[in-house]
Design a protein around this motif. Structure first.
Motif, PDB file in Angstrom:
ATOM      1  N   ALA A 350       0.645  -1.242  -0.118  1.00  0.00           N
ATOM      2  CA  ALA A 350       0.329  -0.228   0.523  1.00  0.00           C
ATOM      3  C   ALA A 350       0.779   1.115  -0.261  1.00  0.00           C
ATOM      4  N   PRO A 351       0.445   2.172  -0.675  1.00  0.00           N
ATOM      5  CA  PRO A 351       1.068   3.340  -0.679  1.00  0.00           C
ATOM      6  C   PRO A 351       0.869   4.483   0.911  1.00  0.00           C
ATOM      7  N   PRO A 352       2.450   5.110   1.726  1.00  0.00           N
ATOM      8  CA  PRO A 352       1.736   6.003   2.090  1.00  0.00           C
ATOM      9  C   PRO A 352       0.708   6.728   2.070  1.00  0.00           C
ATOM     10  N   GLU A 353       0.398   7.549   0.642  1.00  0.00           N
ATOM     11  CA  GLU A 353      -1.373   8.053   0.802  1.00  0.00           C
ATOM     12  C   GLU A 353      -2.316   7.365   1.490  1.00  0.00           C
ATOM     13  N   ALA A 354      -2.197   5.764   1.073  1.00  0.00           N
ATOM     14  CA  ALA A 354      -3.371   4.931   1.393  1.00  0.00           C
ATOM     15  C   ALA A 354      -3.849   4.974   3.401  1.00  0.00           C
ATOM     16  N   LEU A 355      -2.587   5.626   3.561  1.00  0.00           N
ATOM     17  CA  LEU A 355      -2.951   6.183   5.419  1.00  0.00           C
ATOM     18  C   LEU A 355      -3.449   7.448   5.669  1.00  0.00           C
ATOM     19  N   ALA A 356      -3.672   7.542   4.680  1.00  0.00           N
ATOM     20  CA  ALA A 356      -3.922   9.243   4.949  1.00  0.00           C
ATOM     21  C   ALA A 356      -5.636   9.221   5.698  1.00  0.00           C
ATOM     22  N   GLU A 357      -6.103   9.426   6.454  1.00  0.00           N
ATOM     23  CA  GLU A 357      -7.123   9.705   7.423  1.00  0.00           C
ATOM     24  C   GLU A 357      -7.700  10.124   6.945  1.00  0.00           C
ATOM     25  N   GLY A 358      -9.229  10.073   7.346  1.00  0.00           N
ATOM     26  CA  GLY A 358     -10.396  10.145   6.266  1.00  0.00           C
ATOM     27  C   GLY A 358     -10.238   9.147   4.812  1.00  0.00           C
ATOM     28  N   LEU A 359      -9.921   8.599   4.345  1.00  0.00           N
ATOM     29  CA  LEU A 359      -9.648   8.414   3.342  1.00  0.00           C
ATOM     30  C   LEU A 359     -10.540   6.350   3.623  1.00  0.00           C
ATOM     31  N   PRO A 360     -11.365   5.485   2.985  1.00  0.00           N
ATOM     32  CA  PRO A 360     -11.872   4.554   2.741  1.00  0.00           C
ATOM     33  C   PRO A 360     -11.442   3.407   3.298  1.00  0.00           C
ATOM     34  N   ILE A 361     -10.982   2.626   4.232  1.00  0.00           N
ATOM     35  CA  ILE A 361     -10.067   1.144   4.435  1.00  0.00           C
ATOM     36  C   ILE A 361     -10.506   1.089   2.904  1.00  0.00           C
ATOM     37  N   ASP A 362     -10.922   0.647   2.968  1.00  0.00           N
ATOM     38  CA  ASP A 362     -10.679  -0.026   1.277  1.00  0.00           C
ATOM     39  C   ASP A 362      -9.313   0.680   0.549  1.00  0.00           C
ATOM     40  N   GLU A 363      -9.309   1.796   0.028  1.00  0.00           N
ATOM     41  CA  GLU A 363      -7.792   2.267  -0.529  1.00  0.00           C
ATOM     42  C   GLU A 363      -7.058   1.474   0.201  1.00  0.00           C
ATOM     43  N   TYR A 364      -6.791   1.004   1.558  1.00  0.00           N
ATOM     44  CA  TYR A 364      -5.248   0.566   2.001  1.00  0.00           C
ATOM     45  C   TYR A 364      -5.230  -0.815   2.351  1.00  0.00           C
ATOM     46  N   LEU A 365      -6.978  -1.919   1.931  1.00  0.00           N
ATOM     47  CA  LEU A 365      -6.747  -3.020   1.885  1.00  0.00           C
ATOM     48  C   LEU A 365      -7.389  -3.745  -0.143  1.00  0.00           C
ATOM     49  N   ARG A 366      -6.958  -2.813  -0.580  1.00  0.00           N
ATOM     50  CA  ARG A 366      -7.038  -3.135  -1.713  1.00  0.00           C
ATOM     51  C   ARG A 366      -5.246  -3.544  -2.499  1.00  0.00           C
ATOM     52  N   TYR A 367      -4.693  -3.251  -1.409  1.00  0.00           N
ATOM     53  CA  TYR A 367      -3.256  -3.541  -1.574  1.00  0.00           C
ATOM     54  C   TYR A 367      -2.090  -4.512  -0.624  1.00  0.00           C
ATOM     55  N   ALA A 368      -3.089  -4.607   1.274  1.00  0.00           N
ATOM     56  CA  ALA A 368      -2.329  -5.684   2.414  1.00  0.00           C
ATOM     57  C   ALA A 368      -3.421  -5.966   2.520  1.00  0.00           C
ATOM     58  N   ASP A 369      -2.311  -6.733   3.488  1.00  0.00           N
ATOM     59  CA  ASP A 369      -2.822  -7.615   3.828  1.00  0.00           C
ATOM     60  C   ASP A 369      -3.115  -7.383   5.541  1.00  0.00           C
ATOM     61  N   SER A 370      -3.795  -7.966   6.106  1.00  0.00           N
ATOM     62  CA  SER A 370      -4.132  -7.922   8.398  1.00  0.00           C
ATOM     63  C   SER A 370      -3.481  -9.057   8.552  1.00  0.00           C
ATOM     64  N   VAL A 371      -2.405  -9.705   7.778  1.00  0.00           N
ATOM     65  CA  VAL A 371      -1.336 -10.395   8.718  1.00  0.00           C
ATOM     66  C   VAL A 371       0.113 -10.733   7.783  1.00  0.00           C
ATOM     67  N   TRP A 372      -0.247 -10.584   6.699  1.00  0.00           N
ATOM     68  CA  TRP A 372       1.268 -11.075   6.022  1.00  0.00           C
ATOM     69  C   TRP A 372       2.098  -9.366   5.898  1.00  0.00           C
ATOM     70  N   ASP A 373       3.113  -9.441   5.743  1.00  0.00           N
ATOM     71  CA  ASP A 373       3.819  -7.572   4.884  1.00  0.00           C
ATOM     72  C   ASP A 373       4.322  -8.063   3.953  1.00  0.00           C
ATOM     73  N   GLN A 374       3.648  -6.852   3.671  1.00  0.00           N
ATOM     74  CA  GLN A 374       3.287  -7.258   1.869  1.00  0.00           C
ATOM     75  C   GLN A 374       5.015  -6.952   1.310  1.00  0.00           C
ATOM     76  N   ARG A 375       5.483  -6.321   2.122  1.00  0.00           N
ATOM     77  CA  ARG A 375       6.690  -6.626   1.490  1.00  0.00           C
ATOM     78  C   ARG A 375       7.649  -8.027   1.670  1.00  0.00           C
ATOM     79  N   ARG A 376       7.621  -8.785   2.637  1.00  0.00           N
ATOM     80  CA  ARG A 376       7.779  -9.802   2.215  1.00  0.00           C
ATOM     81  C   ARG A 376       7.184 -10.728   1.382  1.00  0.00           C
ATOM     82  N   ILE A 377       5.667 -10.888   1.731  1.00  0.00           N
ATOM     83  CA  ILE A 377       5.025 -11.445   0.312  1.00  0.00           C
ATOM     84  C   ILE A 377       5.645 -11.252  -1.540  1.00  0.00           C
TER      85      ILE A 377
END
Length: 432
Positions: A350-377
């Motif tokens: 997930a890009p840093p912009e996806a972490l911005a306050e107020g954005l829908p969480i789906d912008e983050y979850l489009r990329y990220a996994d809640s268990v695994w570090d995406q960089r490790r994947i």
């Protein structure tokens, strides 16, 4: 004395903090870079990497979005692709590209498009390296929705290892232009096969393209994520079921165009392309919706590498990706499973912009996994795709990296540092 000690400690703290900040700024982590626990084959290859954009047009295609009253008109379908390739880059040139991307969803007022940029390790319009050419071709296909920049970490890594990698912006399926799902269901495998034809054409002598003489299209690997995996399997022999046709008709207003991609169709049989030598399917969608049955999956005969999260809530696991793996009995196939991961086992972090306050969480979850570090994947994917394509496209002796115990906890896997293969499972079945 106490004041002196406190002042010294405070000065030391600020000095160390400033040093760490400078180190972080001068050693920026770019998608695809190696973490300390990255497996062996994740490292970049010997080649520098160039990148260029090409605009293609697939003429006279059925416009399923305009189907009405039993009639499906045609249109010229534009496809933008990004191409990464081995390049000649001087030490004075900086091998950095700034990619232009957006988050959000087209025509969704709750998720408006927001531009952002991110860096990659390639150089725009660098001179192609012809020594060692032609290079095997790899085609990348994103999900719904997505973009040609969704897997840059993998594209750049493979290009550095002597592949020409082309990633498709699938029209009517990207962040910028997402349309009714019927377009993706119908066009996805056709886009992939058309891009293969175009890369072959542009690689020919006299084409006038920088790709002339650079691409060995007769030696192609097809990589798809989610809907890209759905398309890749169909493009490689897994004909759709009658249930898939019913699903398509339901979302397209009765259009029956998908019938030509069904198992047993004469039209479908004629599209089988022997230039495709290997397939990688990240979280392929479709089995959970009845896109395939045993007859269709039996048509998949090429070596295929599946990657899945055991808790995938989009494509599903037991009745989805693993069911495809089990049913593709005529293919030499592999299945890498990230335990407890969901659907996002392929994209960039997930890009840093996806972490911005107020954005829908789906912008983050489009990329990220809640268990695994995406960089490790990303690192693990680089490792296994390097081994798989190296074996089947380059005839490299890398089989030991795919001859593994099923559960990583049963022992250290080849290429992994001690204790770092935890959380993974690996299966392999030869063709019947």
């Amino acid at each position: 004395m106490l004041y002196f000690v406190q002042k010294t400690l405070l000065s030391t703290f600020f000095y160390l903090s400033f040093t760490v900040l400078l180190f972080a700024q001068s050693n920026e982590f770019i998608y695809g870079d190696l973490l300390p626990d990255a497996p062996e084959l994740a490292q970049r290859g010997q080649h520098s990497v160039g990148v260029q954009t090409i605009n293609l047009v697939h003429k006279n295609q059925l416009n399923v979005l305009k189907h009405k009253d039993g009639v499906t008109p045609t249109y010229d379908r534009p496809l933008t692709v990004e191409v990464w390739y081995p390049a000649l880059i001087s030490p004075q040139q900086k091998e950095i590209e700034v990619y232009q991307e957006v988050m959000g969803n087209f025509n969704d007022p709750k998720r408006p498009l927001k531009p952002f940029t991110f860096k990659g390790r390639s150089l725009r319009k660098a001179a192609a390296k012809t020594e060692g050419a032609p290079y095997p071709l790899v085609i990348l296909s994103h999900g719904y929705t997505g973009s040609r920049y969704l897997l840059t970490y993998l594209a750049e890594n493979l290009a550095s290892k002597g592949y020409v990698v082309v990633s498709i912006d699938h029209t009517e399926s990207t962040f910028r232009d997402a349309a009714n799902f019927s377009s993706t269901l119908y066009h996805r495998p056709l886009d992939q096969l058309f891009v293969l034809d175009e890369m072959d054409r542009l690689s020919q002598k006299g084409s006038g393209s920088f790709l002339s003489g650079l691409v060995d299209a007769k030696n192609t690997g097809l990589i798809g994520y989610s809907m890209g995996g759905y398309g890749a399997l169909n493009a490689s022999g897994a004909g759709f079921s009658k249930n898939a046709l019913q699903l398509f008709k339901a979302v397209s207003g009765g259009c029956e165009a998908l019938a030509e991609r069904l198992a047993g169709s004469e039209v479908y049989a004629k599209t089988q392309d022997e230039r495709i030598k290997a397939v990688v399917a990240f979280a392929p969608w479709g089995m959970n919706s009845g896109a395939w049955d045993s007859t269709g999956l039996a048509g998949l005969t090429r070596p295929t590498f599946f990657v899945a999260g055991s808790e995938d809530d989009i494509s599903k696991y037991e009745k989805g990706i693993k069911a495809i793996y089990d049913g593709a009995r005529n293919a030499n196939r592999y299945l890498l499973t990230y335990q407890n991961a969901r659907h996002n086992v392929a994209p960039n972090p997930a890009p840093p912009e996806a972490l911005a306050e107020g954005l829908p969480i789906d912008e983050y979850l489009r990329y990220a996994d809640s268990v695994w570090d995406q960089r490790r994947i990303n690192n693990i994917n680089q490792h296994f795709v390097t081994a798989f394509l190296g074996i089947y496209l380059k005839k490299q002796d890398l089989n030991e990296y795919l001859q593994l115990k099923e559960k990583a906890v049963d022992g250290n896997w080849k290429g992994f540092k001690p204790r770092t293969s935890i959380g993974l499972e690996f299966r392999h079945q030869g063709a019947n």
